[in-house]
Design an enzyme around this catalytic site. Structure first.
Site, PDB file in Angstrom:
ATOM      1  CB  SER A 240     -19.189  26.390  25.891  1.00 39.63           C
ATOM      2  OG  SER A 240     -20.305  26.389  26.884  1.00 39.63           O
ATOM      3  CE  LYS A 241     -21.282  23.115  19.154  1.00 39.20           C
ATOM      4  NZ  LYS A 241     -21.633  21.729  18.457  1.00 39.20           N
TER       5      LYS A 241
END
Length: 464
Positions: A240-241
């Site tokens: 994920s980010k």
């Protein structure tokens, strides 16, 4: 046989790190075999595709140095060819018109869900006569997929993978408005482009079974398939980010070098013994699909930073000046002069030895070109109080008498002052560092003084 691969991103956003690794693996495999590497923009989803995303993909690949052969291909522009294949399948009795309405299909899925059954199309129009078609309903075109037996994929990474054909339904080839679906377009494009190896993420494996059925329906030869595992975060969770799932352009802005990114992405799921630092030339020579692991790779910023630091130390000094110049110009609000660029190049050996990214490199180099008087950190200001100020004043009185101005001479002067005071060298060197750089941390300060020169150094001391 000439090896032909492709990277086929959808232009719905930035070129993310997983896509960049897929492009790299395709590029390396092609270059290893002396083949052709194509770029195809899969822009059939017109609602989500946008020119800015296309530009970001092209820019990201260019920055990474992953050059493609020929022009980038727009999948959307080939839609007539895709539809042509669907109509050929209709004519051969290998596809059919389906008149099921969206409401009917929704009711079918709801019933299957309640019954605990897999949700898939039931083939209700598969063997219906055209005369039974309802009026006013635009049909889709579906592939008449095999219902018995199994579909087998000999995957170059995952090994042999099988699925029972009764687990797959008759996929849509043309929508009711006549536009081709992604599944049809991919197969037609890969065939027409002569793609010999499809290397992509293993999230496409389910699609591959359906696409293989379409290859068989058209009596087309299958390409080799290689499905690589996805990239996870350091904790093993889906990337994920917060883990680093950023666009490639973000890594450039964070100060990473393209050669470091290539090396790092290569090691995410591929290995060559215990080698960690692998040049692009070595990667091309060594790359093979057999060395790709099946387990998901884990993204680790610490490893990336360490690797980038290695490549910074190896990089050409003039090139690094060019890379940090825009950051320094943004910080000072003015362009760098030629003399400033020469000074930075002379200082680069000491600067790059301690930096992990171009951002760090620019920050550490800023004092060389900063406006005067220097802005000082709180720690630097503290070093210029009390004894520090006294030490600096005494050092200046010695420095003005030097006949030679070099690192050794400045250091000898500092040692003389320290010894006269019965102090350690740092008691003199640290106030000098604060005066010359505005910071309590810098490259070796006597080297800094030599690079700045007599006049510049004495002027900064006076300001302090």
């Amino acid at each position: 046989m000439t090896v032909v691969t492709r990277f086929a991103p959808s232009p719905t956003g930035y070129l993310h790190i997983g896509g960049a690794r897929t492009a790299l693996f395709n590029w390396l495999f092609t270059r290893h075999h002396g083949g052709r590497f194509h770029l195809r923009i899969e822009d059939t989803d017109r609602a989500r595709s946008n020119p800015a995303a296309v530009a970001a993909i092209l820019d990201g690949l260019t920055w990474l140095g992953l050059t493609w052969d020929g022009e980038a291909i727009s999948q959307f522009e080939r839609r007539d060819r895709h539809a042509e294949v669907a109509h050929a399948l209709l004519a051969a009795g290998k596809a059919y018109h389906c008149y099921a309405t969206p409401e009917e299909l929704a009711a079918l899925r709801e019933a299957q869900k309640k019954a605990g059954q897999p949700m898939r199309y039931d083939g209700r129009w598969r063997d219906q006569a055209p005369a039974q078609a309802p009026a006013g309903v635009a049909p889709v075109v579906r592939l008449k997929a095999p219902r018995d037996g199994e579909t087998v994929v000999q995957d170059q990474v995952q090994g042999e993978v099988r699925v029972q054909n009764d687990q797959l339904d008759d996929m849509v080839l043309l929508r009711a408005d006549g536009t081709p679906t992604y599944m049809l377009s991919v197969v037609v494009d890969d065939h027409d482009m002569g793609i010999t190896s499809v290397i992509r993420g293993d999230d496409h494996l389910t699609n591959t079974f359906r696409q293989v059925q379409l290859y068989h329906a058209m009596d087309w030869p299958l390409p080799d398939f290689a499905h690589i595992s996805l990239i996870h975060g350091p904790d093993g969770a889906k990337l994920s980010k917060r883990h680093g799932a950023l666009g490639v352009e973000a890594y450039r802005d964070l100060g990473y070098l393209p050669e470091a990114m290539r090396n790092y992405l290569l090691r995410l799921g591929w290995g060559h013994g215990d080698d960690e630092i692998i040049s692009t030339e070595q990667a091309i020579e060594w790359f093979s699909l057999a060395a790709i692991g099946r387990a998901p790779a884990r993204f680790d910023f610490d490893k990336l930073n360490s690797l980038n630091g290695h490549y910074l130390r190896q990089a050409d000094d003039a090139r690094l000046v060019g890379l940090i110049a825009p950051r320094l110009e943004a910080a000072t609000g003015r362009p760098l002069g030629e003399s400033q660029r020469r000074l930075l190049e002379s200082a680069m050996a000491g600067l790059k030895a301690r930096a992990k990214t171009l951002v760090e490199l620019a920050d550490s180099a800023r004092f060389y070109v900063a406006d005067r008087p220097l802005m000082r950190t709180d720690k630097a200001a503290a070093l210029l109080q009390g004894d520090g100020r006294t030490m600096l004043t005494e050092l200046r009185s010695v420095l003005v008498t030097l006949t030679a101005w070099d690192a050794a001479s400045v250091e000898a002067a500092a040692r003389a002052v320290a010894e006269a005071r019965g102090a350690k060298l740092g008691a003199v060197a640290q106030p000098l560092r604060a005066a010359l750089t505005g910071s309590a941390v810098s490259p070796p300060i006597f080297e800094v003084a030599a690079l700045l020169g007599r006049e510049n150094s004495l002027s900064r001391i006076d300001e302090a």
